[in-house]
Structures are given as C-alpha cells and as structure tokens.
Scaffold this motif. Sequence first.
Motif, PDB file in Angstrom:
ATOM      1  N   LEU A  18       0.844  -1.205   0.000  1.00  0.00           N
ATOM      2  CA  LEU A  18       0.000   0.000   0.000  1.00  0.00           C
ATOM      3  C   LEU A  18       0.877   1.251   0.000  1.00  0.00           C
ATOM      4  N   VAL A  19       1.949   1.169   0.798  1.00  0.00           N
ATOM      5  CA  VAL A  19       2.881   2.302   0.818  1.00  0.00           C
ATOM      6  C   VAL A  19       3.449   2.529  -0.588  1.00  0.00           C
ATOM      7  N   LEU A  20       3.820   1.414  -1.217  1.00  0.00           N
ATOM      8  CA  LEU A  20       4.350   1.515  -2.588  1.00  0.00           C
ATOM      9  C   LEU A  20       3.317   2.132  -3.528  1.00  0.00           C
ATOM     10  N   ALA A  21       2.070   1.684  -3.362  1.00  0.00           N
ATOM     11  CA  ALA A  21       1.006   2.189  -4.236  1.00  0.00           C
ATOM     12  C   ALA A  21       0.792   3.686  -4.015  1.00  0.00           C
ATOM     13  N   ARG A  22       0.773   4.034  -2.728  1.00  0.00           N
ATOM     14  CA  ARG A  22       0.592   5.461  -2.403  1.00  0.00           C
ATOM     15  C   ARG A  22       1.724   6.296  -2.994  1.00  0.00           C
ATOM     16  N   HIS A  23       2.927   5.743  -2.784  1.00  0.00           N
ATOM     17  CA  HIS A  23       4.108   6.450  -3.269  1.00  0.00           C
ATOM     18  C   HIS A  23       4.036   6.633  -4.793  1.00  0.00           C
ATOM     19  N   ALA A  24       3.664   5.523  -5.478  1.00  0.00           N
ATOM     20  CA  ALA A  24       3.566   5.588  -6.938  1.00  0.00           C
ATOM     21  C   ALA A  24       2.511   6.616  -7.342  1.00  0.00           C
ATOM     22  N   ALA A  25       1.366   6.586  -6.605  1.00  0.00           N
ATOM     23  CA  ALA A  25       0.280   7.521  -6.933  1.00  0.00           C
ATOM     24  C   ALA A  25       0.755   8.951  -6.769  1.00  0.00           C
ATOM     25  N   SER A  26       1.464   9.193  -5.658  1.00  0.00           N
ATOM     26  CA  SER A  26       1.875  10.581  -5.435  1.00  0.00           C
ATOM     27  C   SER A  26       2.956  10.999  -6.442  1.00  0.00           C
ATOM     28  N   GLN A  27       3.797  10.050  -6.829  1.00  0.00           N
ATOM     29  CA  GLN A  27       4.803  10.380  -7.850  1.00  0.00           C
ATOM     30  C   GLN A  27       4.134  10.717  -9.186  1.00  0.00           C
ATOM     31  N   ILE A  28       3.114   9.947  -9.520  1.00  0.00           N
ATOM     32  CA  ILE A  28       2.399  10.212 -10.782  1.00  0.00           C
ATOM     33  C   ILE A  28       1.732  11.588 -10.702  1.00  0.00           C
ATOM     34  N   GLU A  29       1.123  11.822  -9.514  1.00  0.00           N
ATOM     35  CA  GLU A  29       0.473  13.130  -9.334  1.00  0.00           C
ATOM     36  C   GLU A  29       1.503  14.264  -9.469  1.00  0.00           C
ATOM     37  N   ASN A  30       2.675  14.045  -8.847  1.00  0.00           N
ATOM     38  CA  ASN A  30       3.731  15.060  -8.928  1.00  0.00           C
ATOM     39  C   ASN A  30       4.143  15.303 -10.375  1.00  0.00           C
ATOM     40  N   SER A  31       4.293  14.182 -11.055  1.00  0.00           N
ATOM     41  CA  SER A  31       4.716  14.274 -12.442  1.00  0.00           C
ATOM     42  C   SER A  31       3.696  15.060 -13.284  1.00  0.00           C
ATOM     43  N   LEU A  32       2.428  14.761 -13.044  1.00  0.00           N
ATOM     44  CA  LEU A  32       1.357  15.471 -13.764  1.00  0.00           C
ATOM     45  C   LEU A  32       1.333  16.951 -13.373  1.00  0.00           C
ATOM     46  N   ASP A  33       1.555  17.171 -12.038  1.00  0.00           N
ATOM     47  CA  ASP A  33       1.570  18.568 -11.563  1.00  0.00           C
ATOM     48  C   ASP A  33       2.676  19.367 -12.250  1.00  0.00           C
ATOM     49  N   SER A  34       3.843  18.686 -12.370  1.00  0.00           N
ATOM     50  CA  SER A  34       4.932  19.444 -13.012  1.00  0.00           C
ATOM     51  C   SER A  34       4.598  19.747 -14.486  1.00  0.00           C
ATOM     52  N   LEU A  35       3.903  18.807 -15.121  1.00  0.00           N
ATOM     53  CA  LEU A  35       3.467  19.052 -16.507  1.00  0.00           C
ATOM     54  C   LEU A  35       2.469  20.211 -16.554  1.00  0.00           C
ATOM     55  N   LYS A  36       1.591  20.192 -15.538  1.00  0.00           N
ATOM     56  CA  LYS A  36       0.584  21.270 -15.488  1.00  0.00           C
ATOM     57  C   LYS A  36       1.277  22.625 -15.320  1.00  0.00           C
ATOM     58  N   ARG A  37       2.310  22.604 -14.451  1.00  0.00           N
ATOM     59  CA  ARG A  37       3.033  23.855 -14.244  1.00  0.00           C
ATOM     60  C   ARG A  37       3.663  24.335 -15.547  1.00  0.00           C
ATOM     61  N   GLU A  38       4.282  23.370 -16.259  1.00  0.00           N
ATOM     62  CA  GLU A  38       4.897  23.713 -17.552  1.00  0.00           C
ATOM     63  C   GLU A  38       3.862  24.312 -18.505  1.00  0.00           C
ATOM     64  N   LEU A  39       2.688  23.641 -18.481  1.00  0.00           N
ATOM     65  CA  LEU A  39       1.620  24.074 -19.389  1.00  0.00           C
ATOM     66  C   LEU A  39       1.159  25.499 -19.043  1.00  0.00           C
ATOM     67  N   SER A  40       1.001  25.747 -17.725  1.00  0.00           N
ATOM     68  CA  SER A  40       0.571  27.079 -17.281  1.00  0.00           C
ATOM     69  C   SER A  40       1.614  28.121 -17.687  1.00  0.00           C
ATOM     70  N   LEU A  41       2.858  27.713 -17.428  1.00  0.00           N
ATOM     71  CA  LEU A  41       3.954  28.630 -17.737  1.00  0.00           C
ATOM     72  C   LEU A  41       3.951  29.002 -19.228  1.00  0.00           C
ATOM     73  N   LEU A  42       3.781  27.965 -20.027  1.00  0.00           N
ATOM     74  CA  LEU A  42       3.802  28.186 -21.482  1.00  0.00           C
ATOM     75  C   LEU A  42       2.631  29.062 -21.937  1.00  0.00           C
ATOM     76  N   SER A  43       1.495  28.856 -21.219  1.00  0.00           N
ATOM     77  CA  SER A  43       0.301  29.626 -21.626  1.00  0.00           C
ATOM     78  C   SER A  43       0.461  31.113 -21.314  1.00  0.00           C
ATOM     79  N   LEU A  44       1.432  31.394 -20.455  1.00  0.00           N
ATOM     80  CA  LEU A  44       1.645  32.802 -20.112  1.00  0.00           C
ATOM     81  C   LEU A  44       2.624  33.498 -21.071  1.00  0.00           C
TER      82      LEU A  44
END
Length: 730
Positions: free
Chosen positions: A69-95
Amino acid sequence: MDIVKDIKGFLSGLPGIVTGLFLNLRLRRIKKIVLFTIPFLLGIILLLGWMSARKVREVVIEDFNQQQLVLARHAASQIENSLDSLKRELSLLSLSPSIQYAEAVSLGKRMEIAFSRVKDEGVLEIRFIEYRNMKMYSVGNDGYRVMQSPHEDKEYMKWALPKKNQGNILMTDVVPLEYKNGLRKLIVRMVIPVWQVSVDEAHPLPTNKFSGALIFVIDATSLLDKITKGIKSGKTGYAWVMDNRGGFLYHPEKEFIGKNAFEARKEKKPTISFARINEIQKEMMLKGREGKSWYISGWHKGVEKEMKKLIAYAPIHLSDKDRDLIWSVAVVAPISEVEGAIHDIQIRQFLMEGIVILSILFGGLLIISMMLRWSSSLEKEVAEKTGELKRREYQYRSLVEHADDIIFTISPDGFVLNMNDYGCNFLKKTQEDILDKHLSYILPQETVELILKASGNVFRSNTSEQVTCSVTIDGKVFWLSINLSGLLDEWGNVYKVLGIGRDITERILLQEQMLHTEKLASMGTLAAGVAHEINNPLAVILGFTDLLLEKAPKDPEIIDMLKSIENQGFKAKRVVENLLSFARAEEQKRIDVDINKNIEEVLTVAGNNLLLNKIAINKMELEYPLPKVKGDPDELHQVFLNIINNAVHVMKGGGVLTIITRDVNDGRDVEIRIEDTGCGIPRQYRSRIFDPLFTTKEVGEGTGLGLSVSYGIVKKHGGTITFETKTKEV
Ligand SMILES: Nc1ncnc2c1ncn2[C@@H]1O[C@H](COP(=O)(O)OP(=O)(O)OP(=O)(O)O)[C@@H](O)[C@H]1O
Ligand SMILES: [Mg+2]
C-alpha cells in the motif's frame, strides 16, 4: 483368623509394607498424571504452534500488504507530482506572450523549448490552437508544424472559451490513438485556455482577449511507465495503473495495456472467476478509494495457474475543477511471495517446537521409565515382604491352630472376640457358639469372675496375669491354667486381651494322687505300727482265752463269754492283719495268674449276693486271651471281691455290673475296669476312699478297710488303682 492378625501386628516389617503399598499407590497416580499430561501438553504446544504460525502468517501478510500500500501510495503521489509538473509547464507556457499573441516567429521556438523540457515526461506533442482562425501550431518529435486544427481539438476549444475556465487545466479521458507509423498509444490531453494577459515589446498592454487553447498531448503509458516500472513488491510483485473507466494504462504485461481490466482478464482465462478483483476495481479503485485485499488471479509473470494474490491500491487524483478525474494504481504480488518469506520463520518455529516436544517426550519417557523401574523394584519389595508376611502369617496361623492350648481374645467387657479351633473343640462348642458371646455364656460363673478380674488388671496396667480355674464339660471337671496378656494398638494401649489356656487337669490329679499316695504311705506306716502294737496284746488275749476255754469249768455261761471274747479277739486280729497287709510291702507269692479266671472265681463267690440284689453282670468285654499277671491269686481275689462288694452296696435294689479287661502297653500290662451303675462317689469323699478305716457305711456295716487293703495289694503287685466317677452334683 483374627488372632493371627493380631499377632501379625507385632511384626516389625508391617509398617514398611504399608508404606510401600502407599508409595506404590501414589506412584500409580503420578504415572497416570504423567501419561495424561504429556499428550495434553503436546496437544497444547501443537495448537499454540499452529495458532502462532497462523498469526505470524497473518501478521506477515498484513505487513507485506501494508508495504504494498505504501508503494502504491508512493507511486500515486509520484504520478500526481509528475502530472503537476506538466501542469506547471503548461501554465507557464500559456503565459508566454508569443503564444498568447500567436507570434509566428517566436511561437514555434517557445514551444520547442517547452517540448524539450517535457518530452521525457511522456508528452508527445504540444499544440496551440488559435481561436481566431483555428490554426494549429504543433511541436513534437517531428518538429514544428502549422496546420489547420483537427476536428477533435475543436471540442477543447469549446471548453477553453468560457471565461470561467480561464486558469483551469482540463485533463481529458484517455483515448487510444493511432499515432504515427500505426503506433497505438493511449493519449491523455492536458488543455489550458490561453488569454492575452501577458505583455511584451510588441504588446505593451494586455488585450485580455481569448487567444486559443494550449494542449499537451501525453502518452499516458510512457508517463506512467517511468514511475511504475521500477516498483517491485517482494521478489516478483509489480504495479499496474487503471484509468477512470477501468482501462489498463500501464501493466507489465503489455498485451493488457489499453484493454478494459474487467474484460481482459476474462478473455485471457475464462475458466477463472475474477469476481473478487472485479469487485475491488469497481467498488474501491474506480471510486478513488485506497485499501488492501486479496484476489484470485490466473497468472503471474509468465507463470500461468490459479493463484491468490495480494493487492494494495491507491487513487491518483488528476485534479480537475469540474470533475474529479481519478486513476488508480495497484501493487500486486502472489501470496506465495509472502509465504516463501514466512516459510523460513515457520521452519525455525517448527524446529523449536520439535525440540520442545521432543524434550517433553524424552523427559516424560525418562520420568515414566524411572518411575516404572522404581515401581517394579517397589513391587518386588512389596511382593517379597508380602510373601514374608504370608509365610509368617501361615506360621503364626498354624502355631495358633495347632497349639494344644486354648487361644482366645476378649474385649474389655468380657466378650469373646476369637478362639482357636482347639479351644472350641476343647469346650465342645462351635465358633458360632463362642464368637461375640459373653464369657458367662461359656464358662461357670466363678471362672468368669476370676478371668474378668485378671483381664481387668491387664487392660488397666498392661501386665500379664495367670489364672487357674476349672470348667465342667459333659459333667467332667477340667482344670485350666490361663495366661492373660494385652494386645496393644498403635498408641500402645491394650485394646484386647489375649488368653492362652492350658489343660492342667492331669497335672492336678497327679498332684492329688501323689499327695494321696504320700498320705497313704504315712498311714500305712502308722497302721503297721498300730497293728504291730495291738498284735502282741491280741495274741496274749487270744492265747489266754484259749487257755481259759480249756481250763475253765464247763459252765456254759462262762464258755459263751469266753467264746465271745475269742470271736471279738479274732475280729480284731483280722482287722490288724488287714491293716498289716495294707502296710506290708513285701510280696509273699508270685505265680502266673489268669485275671479273667480270677474274676470268674470271685463272681462265683459273689454270685448269690448279686442275684439277691438284682444286679446283672456284663462280662462281654473280657478280653481273651489276656497276658498272665505275676502275683498272688488269693490276694487278687480279695481285691476284686472288695470292689465288687462296694459296687453291690451302692446298687442295692438293682443295677448293672460291668467288668472290662484289656491288654494294654503291648501286652506288658492288663487293665481291669469294674463299673457299677450306683450313685457315684460324692466330691467330698473322693480324696479319701483309699484311706484305711474310711467308710460311709453305718457302724458295724463296714470297716473302711476294703479299698485300702486293695490299694496295698495292687501296689505290691506293681499296679495302680484309681477311679472315675460321676455324680449328679457338679
Ligand atoms: N462303688 C462304690 N460306689 C460308691 N461309693 C463307694 C464305692 N466303693 C467304695 N465307696 C466308698 O468308699 C468307702 C470306703 O470303701 P471301703 O471298701 O474301703 O470300706 P467300706 O466298704 O465302707 O467298708 P468294708 O469294705 O470294710 O465293708 C465306702 O464306705 C464308700 O463310701
Ligand atoms: Mg468295701
């Protein structure tokens, strides 16, 4: 027999045997306890072992799944982080003003810079769709392109246009896409509205107009691959990711990717029921819940068989303002992974248990074998002692039973508790007649009093007492010498009195006879003296009487008187002669005498007298032939006549005279019994009948010399004369 038991009590070995038996009893109980306890303990140990193995297994499985479960949580949060960083890039680019104002020269460059930063995160392409002319500016691995916007992108434009979505990012559902060269990819789009809010040299003031939509086209599988690929649970466990519609976005088994998780499994193994994983997916994973559980699978990493797998899952929130788009990451491993891990622990545990069980068994067996050895030696000892006791008991029993003594025990109140067979026979009674009866039922009152007095002393002071008493059995008096001693209980108190009685009748009679003999001897001496003294004057009287008879005138009166003197003188002479014959020891005549014949001769003489007195003669018991007796037949005539006369005297008016002769002591002696049916000799006279001059006859009827003369004659002949009598009185 109780007397034997009582005597047994004195044996020193007895307490030892009792202790032995007691120990043996305790030993048997201990043996039983050990035999019951060992299987019980073993059972408990096995049960505890099984329970603890189960618990260990449960705990380890729980732990393992928790780690998953810890592994799953960790993987989930890493995926979320990865998506968040993409979102940040996207926001940045949109500006970027070059994007907002669709500046043809710089736009491509700006997008290329951004693409180089995000392409490793799975972004396949960055697109900007200009609202004004629906032109699409695209940067991907193929470079920068400008073209008319494809139809599907118009959808996103629709979403981006409203003012309310300014600043929001749209995550689209995953869609499969034939992506260049026929490659099929799972595409997710990240869309952000672009508004002209930034300024640059060409646009010093923001126009605040809607410009278009900026899109990241992301290969979901490659985005996830980076994170989930490295996840290892146990030795072979792995992770997979499912989108909000149950499609596999990532799975180590590539064939599953893009397929619906519910269908793909069934398709692969139609025989297995996947109800449990389907339930987990539907009710938990698709609803964005996290948790852990197990399910039945049909394969794992190339191994194809039905197996139980542990699963832990955690949601991946692809936060979106309008809807909560959720993916779910699952970490799974076959339960055999865990069991393999706990196998070692359990083997160690079972080894420990085995050692404990063996120790208990060995210890138990050792104890039992020791106890058995101890018990068998104890049993042997007990058997030996019991044998010894039995031998002693037998000895004592035969001692008591075969003793020519009356052995009995009495209670303090004078009840007979036991009596040996000799005693019962002696008293002519049975055990039932005697046991538990008071002494007064068995013995004469004066004897009972004597015994009770003595036994009272024994009970009081534990001394031994001697009693001499008489009992009459069948009219015959017996004398007993009884020794009374105490039998002690375990506290040393006398609880019953043991009596050992001996028949001393013969001894007493012998003593009496000796006394009598002595008396007669002294009387004989006296009589001889007296007779001798009288004999001389009597000879003178008779001599002179004879002379006077010759010389005296023939006066008849004088002659009568002289005759009378002579008669009386002769009478006195006979008495004197009788007295002398009683006292005289020397023998005058010694010839062979036939006793039967001698008696017949006497009976001829006495026959008339017997007839007159109606006395029958029973001679049937004369033994023929009878050894001859050396002696004087005349004197023997006199003895038998005296005795027969006495018998006739007591049977006046009728009776039976029995005469018995017997050869005794192998022909060495002859026994003659002359019995009458008269009144018997009263007790008070019995010691005196042989005394000279003792008579119970009227004066003038008897001289009292008959028996004393007979006594003297029999003695001279080397015989004995005695009597047995019964009277009505005791
Ligand atoms: N058969 C008998 N039955 C009962 N009493 C007997 C018997 N024989 C002897 N006596 C007793 O013993 C006594 C002594 O007997 P013993 O023959 O010496 O003398 P006696 O018979 O009295 O006299 P005597 O014999 O001189 O005529 C008797 O007086 C009698 O009391
Ligand atoms: Mg007589």
